[in-house]
Design a protein around this motif. Structure first.
Motif, PDB file in Angstrom:
ATOM      1  N   PHE A 137     -14.370  12.535 -83.253  1.00  0.00           N
ATOM      2  CA  PHE A 137     -13.251  12.841 -84.134  1.00  0.00           C
ATOM      3  C   PHE A 137     -13.391  14.293 -84.617  1.00  0.00           C
ATOM      4  O   PHE A 137     -13.917  14.546 -85.701  1.00  0.00           O
ATOM      5  N   PRO A 138     -12.962  15.252 -83.814  1.00  0.00           N
ATOM      6  CA  PRO A 138     -13.180  16.659 -84.153  1.00  0.00           C
ATOM      7  C   PRO A 138     -12.317  17.116 -85.326  1.00  0.00           C
ATOM      8  O   PRO A 138     -11.266  16.532 -85.617  1.00  0.00           O
ATOM      9  N   GLY A 139     -12.750  18.170 -85.980  1.00  0.00           N
ATOM     10  CA  GLY A 139     -11.969  18.822 -87.010  1.00  0.00           C
ATOM     11  C   GLY A 139     -11.415  20.130 -86.503  1.00  0.00           C
ATOM     12  O   GLY A 139     -11.770  20.607 -85.419  1.00  0.00           O
ATOM     13  N   THR A 198     -12.005  19.789 -93.351  1.00  0.00           N
ATOM     14  CA  THR A 198     -12.717  18.507 -93.329  1.00  0.00           C
ATOM     15  C   THR A 198     -11.914  17.397 -92.655  1.00  0.00           C
ATOM     16  O   THR A 198     -12.456  16.326 -92.368  1.00  0.00           O
ATOM     17  N   THR A 199     -10.624  17.638 -92.419  1.00  0.00           N
ATOM     18  CA  THR A 199      -9.778  16.632 -91.779  1.00  0.00           C
ATOM     19  C   THR A 199     -10.251  16.386 -90.348  1.00  0.00           C
ATOM     20  O   THR A 199     -10.583  17.323 -89.619  1.00  0.00           O
ATOM     21  N   GLN A 200     -10.279  15.124 -89.947  1.00  0.00           N
ATOM     22  CA  GLN A 200     -10.687  14.800 -88.583  1.00  0.00           C
ATOM     23  C   GLN A 200      -9.485  14.309 -87.780  1.00  0.00           C
ATOM     24  O   GLN A 200      -8.535  13.743 -88.336  1.00  0.00           O
ATOM     25  N   THR A 206      -7.659  11.327 -91.685  1.00  0.00           N
ATOM     26  CA  THR A 206      -7.679  11.211 -90.226  1.00  0.00           C
ATOM     27  C   THR A 206      -6.263  11.219 -89.676  1.00  0.00           C
ATOM     28  O   THR A 206      -5.396  10.483 -90.161  1.00  0.00           O
TER      29      THR A 206
END
Length: 318
Positions: free
Chosen positions: A80-82, A55-57, A102
């Motif tokens: 903002f891809p993961g 889930t981190t971007q 992020t």
């Protein structure tokens, strides 16, 4: 120029309403939704787990450029891809929002960064797109750009010259020899609209990308100098105009490459212009009517995402 000549003259009462100007809206690159959560930066386990969290971007940077896609209406939008791998690249924790973390990641070592990010986007200069982005997106992109630029310029210790390594989730550079910790640097710069009655002072620099653009005067704050003194000194040095009644308006992070712009109004005590040719190629007093119809009068105002433009617009609205 003597130090005494740059002191701010004693303020005098105003009758032009300038003391009552307040920002009409927030400046571009402000209003980030991220909680910087600095207490988590030294929690190595948390950082490692979060980097691997799907889930981190990530905010990709490539050679000073941010990554953009296209929204449904055809306008640029930040992406903002993961799931990006930071192996072999510089990275830094930016913050949390809505339960999502992020990180910035600098892909500059790659000759072609596009295979490393989702398809359909491109890397572009933030200054060409920032004015059209949602404020929260622009603020995150500016944060990432400014921080990673600083990182790229502090690979070696300024005290002993040894190599530095990232610390505190990329927000500090620690010397491997003397253990000095180097923190991100932001250079304070004053930017000011000088007015005199119904006219305002604007200058043109050879460094401006637009050959007909005139903007507010600006300059960096020097050691041992108050912001008000910096305003008076810069205006006097660049244009020969003495000022008083220096009043703060607002500030704007300006990661091009790493400044905080501190916006002011000031009242001109004199009108004669004596140019510093090293700074400006021209400076003029423009009336309100001329500035409201800049194109028709053969010049252009500063870019829409700049605090310079905000200072001008808020003065024109008085």
């Amino acid at each position: 120029m003597s130090a005494s000549s740059c002191r701010v003259p004693k303020a005098v009462p105003r009758s032009d309403g300038m003391n009552n100007i307040t920002p009409s809206r927030p400046n571009a690159y402000t209003g980030s939704p991220l909680d910087r959560a600095s207490h988590l930066r030294t929690d190595v386990g948390w950082v490692e787990d979060t980097l691997a969290d799907p889930t981190t971007q990530f905010v990709p940077i490539w050679r000073g450029r941010n990554y953009f896609g296209t929204a449904e209406d055809g306008t640029p939008t930040a992406v903002f891809p993961g799931g990006l791998s930071v192996e072999g690249f510089g990275w830094a924790f930016l913050g949390n929002a809505g339960g999502v973390s992020t990180f910035a990641v600098d892909l500059s070592p790659a000759e072609d960064p596009l295979p490393l990010v989702p398809t359909g986007g491109e890397f572009n200069e933030l200054r060409t797109i920032g004015a059209g982005l949602p404020r929260e997106q622009a603020a995150i992109l500016a944060h990432a750009r400014g921080l990673m630029h600083w990182r790229s310029r502090h690979k070696f210790c300024g005290l002993c010259g040894a190599a530095c390594q990232p610390h505190a989730a990329g927000n500090v550079m620690a010397c491997t020899q003397c253990n000095t910790h180097h923190f991100p640097r932001t250079d304070p710069a004053v930017i000011m609209l000088v007015t005199r009655g119904d006219k305002a002072l604007l200058g043109h620099s050879a460094r401006f990308p637009n050959s007909v653009m005139y903007s507010t005067l600006a300059g960096f704050v020097e050691p041992g100098e108050s912001l008000e003194e910096a305003v008076a000194r810069e205006v006097l040095e660049e244009s020969g105009v003495a000022v008083t009644n220096v009043r703060y308006h607002s500030s704007q992070p300006w990661p091009f490459p790493g400044s905080i712009m501190l916006g002011f109004y000031a009242e001109g005590l004199t009108e004669e212009i004596i140019l510093d040719d090293d700074e400006l190629t021209d400076a003029r007093w423009f009336t309100r009517d001329e500035m409201k119809n800049a194109k028709a009068n053969g010049f252009a105002l500063p870019r829409a995402d700049s605090i310079a433009r905000r200072l001008i617009e808020d003065w024109l609205a008085v």
